[in-house]
Motif scaffolding. Structure first.
Motif, PDB file in Angstrom:
ATOM      1  N   TYR A  45       0.816  -1.206   0.000  1.00  0.00           N
ATOM      2  CA  TYR A  45       0.000   0.000   0.000  1.00  0.00           C
ATOM      3  C   TYR A  45       0.853   1.261   0.000  1.00  0.00           C
ATOM      4  O   TYR A  45       1.898   1.305   0.658  1.00  0.00           O
ATOM      5  N   ASP A  46       0.381   2.264  -0.728  1.00  0.00           N
ATOM      6  CA  ASP A  46       1.055   3.556  -0.698  1.00  0.00           C
ATOM      7  C   ASP A  46       0.502   4.396   0.459  1.00  0.00           C
ATOM      8  O   ASP A  46      -0.376   3.947   1.201  1.00  0.00           O
ATOM      9  N   GLY A  47       0.990   5.615   0.601  1.00  0.00           N
ATOM     10  CA  GLY A  47       0.607   6.457   1.722  1.00  0.00           C
ATOM     11  C   GLY A  47      -0.847   6.870   1.733  1.00  0.00           C
ATOM     12  O   GLY A  47      -1.369   7.280   2.769  1.00  0.00           O
ATOM     13  N   SER A  48      -1.523   6.761   0.589  1.00  0.00           N
ATOM     14  CA  SER A  48      -2.936   7.127   0.523  1.00  0.00           C
ATOM     15  C   SER A  48      -3.857   5.940   0.768  1.00  0.00           C
ATOM     16  O   SER A  48      -5.080   6.070   0.729  1.00  0.00           O
ATOM     17  N   GLY A  49      -3.268   4.775   1.024  1.00  0.00           N
ATOM     18  CA  GLY A  49      -4.069   3.594   1.316  1.00  0.00           C
ATOM     19  C   GLY A  49      -4.475   2.795   0.101  1.00  0.00           C
ATOM     20  O   GLY A  49      -5.304   1.892   0.206  1.00  0.00           O
ATOM     21  N   LYS A  50      -3.894   3.097  -1.062  1.00  0.00           N
ATOM     22  CA  LYS A  50      -4.211   2.356  -2.282  1.00  0.00           C
ATOM     23  C   LYS A  50      -3.180   1.267  -2.531  1.00  0.00           C
ATOM     24  O   LYS A  50      -2.019   1.396  -2.158  1.00  0.00           O
ATOM     25  N   VAL A  51      -3.630   0.183  -3.157  1.00  0.00           N
ATOM     26  CA  VAL A  51      -2.713  -0.911  -3.477  1.00  0.00           C
ATOM     27  C   VAL A  51      -1.770  -0.469  -4.586  1.00  0.00           C
ATOM     28  O   VAL A  51      -2.205  -0.144  -5.693  1.00  0.00           O
ATOM     29  N   ALA A  52      -0.478  -0.452  -4.280  1.00  0.00           N
ATOM     30  CA  ALA A  52       0.524  -0.041  -5.257  1.00  0.00           C
ATOM     31  C   ALA A  52       1.076  -1.228  -6.027  1.00  0.00           C
ATOM     32  O   ALA A  52       1.498  -1.101  -7.183  1.00  0.00           O
ATOM     33  N   ASP A  53       1.068  -2.399  -5.396  1.00  0.00           N
ATOM     34  CA  ASP A  53       1.613  -3.593  -6.051  1.00  0.00           C
ATOM     35  C   ASP A  53       1.149  -4.822  -5.297  1.00  0.00           C
ATOM     36  O   ASP A  53       0.735  -4.740  -4.138  1.00  0.00           O
ATOM     37  N   ARG A  54       1.206  -5.968  -5.965  1.00  0.00           N
ATOM     38  CA  ARG A  54       0.888  -7.258  -5.354  1.00  0.00           C
ATOM     39  C   ARG A  54       1.965  -8.260  -5.735  1.00  0.00           C
ATOM     40  O   ARG A  54       2.529  -8.193  -6.818  1.00  0.00           O
ATOM     41  N   LYS A  55       2.196  -9.191  -4.829  1.00  0.00           N
ATOM     42  CA  LYS A  55       3.127 -10.277  -5.131  1.00  0.00           C
ATOM     43  C   LYS A  55       2.522 -11.570  -4.626  1.00  0.00           C
ATOM     44  O   LYS A  55       1.977 -11.610  -3.518  1.00  0.00           O
ATOM     45  N   GLY A  56       2.580 -12.616  -5.435  1.00  0.00           N
ATOM     46  CA  GLY A  56       1.965 -13.877  -5.065  1.00  0.00           C
ATOM     47  C   GLY A  56       2.943 -15.032  -5.044  1.00  0.00           C
ATOM     48  O   GLY A  56       3.934 -15.044  -5.782  1.00  0.00           O
ATOM     49  N   TYR A  57       2.662 -15.994  -4.184  1.00  0.00           N
ATOM     50  CA  TYR A  57       3.465 -17.210  -4.047  1.00  0.00           C
ATOM     51  C   TYR A  57       2.505 -18.387  -3.898  1.00  0.00           C
ATOM     52  O   TYR A  57       1.388 -18.226  -3.421  1.00  0.00           O
ATOM     53  N   ALA A  58       2.967 -19.554  -4.295  1.00  0.00           N
ATOM     54  CA  ALA A  58       2.189 -20.772  -4.078  1.00  0.00           C
ATOM     55  C   ALA A  58       3.159 -21.897  -3.728  1.00  0.00           C
ATOM     56  O   ALA A  58       4.232 -22.005  -4.325  1.00  0.00           O
ATOM     57  N   THR A  59       2.783 -22.705  -2.748  1.00  0.00           N
ATOM     58  CA  THR A  59       3.655 -23.792  -2.319  1.00  0.00           C
ATOM     59  C   THR A  59       2.830 -24.996  -1.893  1.00  0.00           C
ATOM     60  O   THR A  59       1.706 -24.844  -1.412  1.00  0.00           O
ATOM     61  N   THR A  60       3.395 -26.158  -2.077  1.00  0.00           N
ATOM     62  CA  THR A  60       2.759 -27.372  -1.561  1.00  0.00           C
ATOM     63  C   THR A  60       3.340 -27.738  -0.203  1.00  0.00           C
ATOM     64  O   THR A  60       2.811 -28.596   0.496  1.00  0.00           O
ATOM     65  N   ALA A  61       4.434 -27.071   0.179  1.00  0.00           N
ATOM     66  CA  ALA A  61       5.129 -27.395   1.424  1.00  0.00           C
ATOM     67  C   ALA A  61       4.726 -26.486   2.576  1.00  0.00           C
ATOM     68  O   ALA A  61       5.102 -26.731   3.725  1.00  0.00           O
TER      69      ALA A  61
END
Length: 202
Positions: A45-61
């Motif tokens: 999130y940026d300083g105004s509360g908006k989503v600036a970026d997303r990062k995703g991960y997936a694991t079976t462990a």
């Protein structure tokens, strides 16, 4: 979706990624689930509360707790539940048949939180992005057909269980004032660390 940042400014620097729990979109978090995997999504999130970026991960462990407040995402990233800490030294909780260090108790409880979620959803400020250790607020989506379908904040659960307590700012106030009620549940119920009178005196 309206998002509100509860930020603490110390010396002009944003230091807490505490984001309002009341505006969590639980259906969105549930929609991230993938069969046979644990999915982790970090929203920055940026300083105004908006989503600036997303990062995703997936694991079976799954993901591993590496300290009372930290869990490893991959070999480059570890997330820290900001504003919380274990008690100091040793603790005894006869109800839970535990005798040992405060660190061990808290780390075990965090690992339990990490064992079965379908989704781990975390929020952090964009200033954390790219750092090897990132302060975050995290939620787990747990689904056991016929018995459980819930989205729970890690910090609230760990405080309510007495696994962790709120750390304090230099002026003695809680680092996460949004979580004082969760800590009170643990204290009043004498759960976890709060079953040991020595901890109450710290």
């Amino acid at each position: 979706m309206k998002r509100t940042i509860i930020a603490t400014l110390i010396g002009g620097v944003m230091t807490t990624p505490a984001l309002s729990a009341s505006d969590i979109d639980k259906n969105y978090i549930k929609s991230l689930a993938a069969p046979g995997k644990t999915v982790l999504v970090i929203e920055y999130y940026d300083g105004s509360g908006k989503v600036a970026d997303r990062k995703g991960y997936a694991t079976t462990a799954g993901f591993k707790a590496v300290s009372p407040t930290d869990f490893r995402v991959d070999d480059k990233t570890t997330l820290r539940l900001y504003g919380l800490e274990p008690c100091k030294g040793e603790m005894v909780n006869r109800t839970e048949d535990f005798v040992g260090s405060c660190d061990d108790f808290a780390q075990k409880q965090l690992q339990i939180m990490l064992q079965n979620p379908k989704v781990v959803f975390c929020r952090a400020f964009v200033s954390e992005q790219g750092a090897p250790l990132q302060n975050a607020t995290c939620y787990g989506y747990y689904n056991f057909p016929g018995s459980l379908d819930s989205v729970d904040m890690f910090e609230e659960q760990l405080l309510s269980l007495g696994a962790l307590r709120l750390s304090q700012k230099p002026d003695g106030t809680p680092a996460r004032s949004d979580l004082t009620k969760a800590e009170e549940i643990g204290q009043k119920g004498s759960f976890g660390m709060w079953a040991d009178p020595r901890v109450k005196g710290q």
